[in-house]
Design a protein around this motif. Structure first.
Motif, PDB file in Angstrom:
ATOM      1  N   GLN A  28       4.754  -4.025  -8.564  1.00 26.46           N
ATOM      2  CA  GLN A  28       4.489  -3.052  -7.500  1.00 26.46           C
ATOM      3  C   GLN A  28       5.741  -2.220  -7.218  1.00 26.46           C
ATOM      4  OE1 GLN A  28       1.396  -2.679  -6.070  1.00 26.46           O
ATOM      5  NE2 GLN A  28       0.797  -4.163  -7.655  1.00 26.46           N
ATOM      6  N   GLN A  34      -1.610  -2.960  -0.297  1.00 30.60           N
ATOM      7  CA  GLN A  34      -2.447  -2.085   0.520  1.00 30.60           C
ATOM      8  C   GLN A  34      -1.782  -1.739   1.850  1.00 30.60           C
ATOM      9  OE1 GLN A  34      -6.105  -4.281   0.824  1.00 30.60           O
ATOM     10  NE2 GLN A  34      -6.952  -3.410  -1.070  1.00 30.60           N
ATOM     11  N   GLU A  35      -1.053  -2.678   2.415  1.00 29.32           N
ATOM     12  CA  GLU A  35      -0.366  -2.421   3.687  1.00 29.32           C
ATOM     13  C   GLU A  35       0.977  -1.735   3.470  1.00 29.32           C
ATOM     14  OE1 GLU A  35      -0.001  -5.852   6.124  1.00 29.32           O
ATOM     15  OE2 GLU A  35      -2.106  -6.435   5.878  1.00 29.32           O
ATOM     16  N   LYS A  36       1.343  -1.490   2.234  1.00 31.02           N
ATOM     17  CA  LYS A  36       2.592  -0.817   1.897  1.00 31.02           C
ATOM     18  C   LYS A  36       3.779  -1.558   2.496  1.00 31.02           C
ATOM     19  CE  LYS A  36       0.424   3.673   1.340  1.00 31.02           C
ATOM     20  NZ  LYS A  36       0.378   5.112   1.755  1.00 31.02           N
ATOM     21  N   LYS A  37       3.815  -2.871   2.208  1.00 35.42           N
ATOM     22  CA  LYS A  37       4.892  -3.715   2.714  1.00 35.42           C
ATOM     23  C   LYS A  37       5.614  -4.430   1.574  1.00 35.42           C
ATOM     24  CE  LYS A  37       3.293  -4.639   7.427  1.00 35.42           C
ATOM     25  NZ  LYS A  37       2.969  -5.693   8.415  1.00 35.42           N
ATOM     26  N   ASN A  83       8.029   0.043  -1.216  1.00 36.15           N
ATOM     27  CA  ASN A  83       7.822   1.064  -0.183  1.00 36.15           C
ATOM     28  C   ASN A  83       9.074   1.270   0.665  1.00 36.15           C
ATOM     29  OD1 ASN A  83       5.057  -0.857  -0.172  1.00 36.15           O
ATOM     30  ND2 ASN A  83       4.739   1.329  -0.570  1.00 36.15           N
TER      31      ASN A  83
END
Length: 548
Positions: free
Chosen positions: A84, A1-4, A87
């Motif tokens: 995933q 969700q935090e794109k980390k 990013n």
């Protein structure tokens, strides 16, 4: 969700460490995930059973990585993020990235088609076209360069070599007559005064170039040699002054003399110690001609008098295949006879060697200068204010053209031991920081040269190189790229761009590079990640030098 979610491919343990410290989780590359986990377990067991060893750099990096995750927490998180899409991707080669892993908003540390300025052939072509794009002359910062695989370039090189030989003969004749060519530039005020060295005197005090004579004393030279050189240079000056516009005649270099004979005689003078005699009238003509040519040819001073050129495979790196040469016919023969599989036929470039360069303690060095491009439209360039110098392992000499004296690449010099005749003040690891270089400049009376001459010159060269290739690069919004530009320094302290590397090494070869490489990776992440959320955050030693 935090794109980390991030991915690292290649030897970049510092990038991995810094991203983890920011709370990012690594998605392991498919071929390294389970393998690295197993390796760490085996490594921990082995270290319990054996004494510590120094090992290779790669082994130390792997051990560091295992030390940072003794309980396997990062490996567990990576396992949970295995499906995933990353990013942020940091890789050593763009081609190594699986396109299926790329998202529209993912950040990658490379652009496509940068070979337009990061290969020797690409940079040569791009800078040839620079005057059509910008009001800039590449001859003021990039040594003359030709692609031997194209007919027009090959013919232009042959003509350039011949003209350079004619100019060089005039210089040699004046030198033998006890005179030096009249210089057009002024000696900086900071170089004047007792106990200080001007740039011209550094070269003479730090290194000499004894002529290795194989000719017999009084060896006969055909008497027209100097007259022929004078005539060629006069005609060339007329061309440069556009006096040939209304004349339907070939280039002066092709028709006025027997070039094969002239070059053979020039080789005897330049490389075999044969003598020349000048009349008083010829001496004055040489002086006047060279002074007039200097006003038209920015490289007249740095090109020296021995006509040394450097032959390079057009798409290789790390000094592979590079050789210095002085004879036209040998260069052309080598370029077309090399059968190495890594060198395609004709994919060679030949570049004028900077003969009158600044040496330190009689030794050649070059400068590795980093910069980052964060956008191509508009072109946005960040210059790193720290850099380092790389030294050769043998004293500089234009009469000995082996790689140990002339190629500063760490990948080349690591194979050579420091020679006994090397000045002991040259650092044993052959590396200096720019701070150490600035201290040296201050000691020889040039304390302002770094900030007033060298840094501005490097910035201009980098920006011109980027603008010359801008329309050929395939850019992607959000991406960035860290580059390493290599420069040599002329006697007059002017930097000369040699090449730009798209994947500069981050593997340290010395205490200096261990610190600087870590710093530039840290500051690059600050620039491309932290600054997005906080535009006022520190970006370390980066300086914005251009935004279109």
């Amino acid at each position: 969700q935090e794109k980390k979610i991030f991915m690292v491919q290649g030897p970049y343990p510092i990038i991995r460490r810094l991203l983890r410290a920011r709370g990012w989780v690594e998605r392991k590359a498919p071929h390294t995930g389970r393998q690295q986990e197993q390796h760490c377990g085996d490594q921990n067991k082995q270290r319990l059973q054996t004494k510590p060893s120094h090992g290779s750099a790669r082994q130390r990096e792997e051990e560091d990585q295992c030390d940072e995750d003794p309980h396997g927490i990062h490996d567990l998180m990576s396992y949970l993020a295995r499906d995933q899409l990353p990013n942020f991707i940091w890789t050593n080669f763009l081609e190594a990235v699986d396109r299926q892993l790329m998202q529209d908003n993912s950040v990658l540390n490379h652009y496509a088609r940068v070979d337009a300025f990061t290969t020797k052939e690409g940079l040569c072509l791009s800078l040839q076209n620079l005057p059509w794009i910008e009001q800039a002359d590449p001859n003021t910062f990039f040594p003359r360069c030709y692609r031997l695989g194209t007919r027009d370039d090959r013919e232009a090189f042959i003509e350039d070599f011949r003209l350079t030989a004619a100019r060089s003969l005039l210089k040699l004749a004046l030198e033998e007559a006890g005179d030096r060519p009249v210089r057009t530039e002024q000696v900086p005020d900071s170089a004047k005064g007792e106990g200080r060295l001007c740039p011209q005197s550094w070269h003479r005090s730090h290194i000499s170039h004894p002529k290795h004579s194989t000719a017999q004393p009084g060896s006969p030279l055909y008497p027209e040699l100097v007259e022929e050189a004078l005539e060629v240079c006069k005609q060339h000056l007329g061309v440069l002054q556009h006096e040939d516009i209304d004349r339907n005649t070939p280039s002066p270099c092709r028709t006025c003399i027997d070039w094969d004979n002239f070059l053979q005689q020039y080789y005897r003078v330049a490389h075999e110690g044969a003598g020349l005699m000048l009349t008083r009238q010829q001496r004055k003509q040489c002086q006047n001609l060279l002074q007039s040519l200097a006003e038209k040819l920015p490289q007249l001073d740095m090109e020296g008098k021995l006509n040394v050129w450097i032959l390079k495979p057009g798409a290789e790196s790390q000094g592979r295949g590079i050789i210095c040469m002085t004879r036209l016919e040998e260069m052309l023969q080598l370029a077309w006879s090399c059968t190495a599989p890594s060198v395609q036929v004709g994919r060679w470039v030949v570049q004028k060697y900077v003969e009158r360069m600044l040496t330190i303690f009689g030794t050649k060095f070059d400068i590795r200068q980093w910069f980052v491009v964060t956008d191509w439209k508009p072109l946005t360039v960040w210059f790193y204010q720290d850099c380092y110098l790389r030294f050769c392992s043998r004293p500089f000499s234009l009469h000995h053209l082996e790689r140990a004296r002339h190629l500063c690449n760490v990948s080349v010099q690591k194979w050579y031991k420091t020679s006994p005749d090397q000045d002991p003040r040259v650092p044993p690891d052959k590396i200096w920081s720019n701070k150490q270089f600035q201290e040296y400049l201050a000691q020889v009376g040039q304390e302002d040269a770094w900030h007033k001459v060298l840094v501005p010159g490097m910035k201009v060269a980098i920006l011109n190189a980027l603008r010359s290739a801008q329309d050929r690069v395939h850019f992607r919004k959000g991406n960035f790229e860290l580059y390493g530009a290599d420069f040599v320094v002329g006697e007059d302290l002017q930097p000369w761009l040699l090449e730009i590397n798209s994947c500069p090494t981050m593997s340290p070869s010395s205490a200096v590079t261990r610190q600087l490489c870590a710093n530039v990776q840290r500051d690059t992440l600050c620039l491309v990640i932290d600054r997005k959320d906080n535009p006022t955050c520190s970006i370390g030693a980066f300086e914005l030098i251009y935004k279109e």
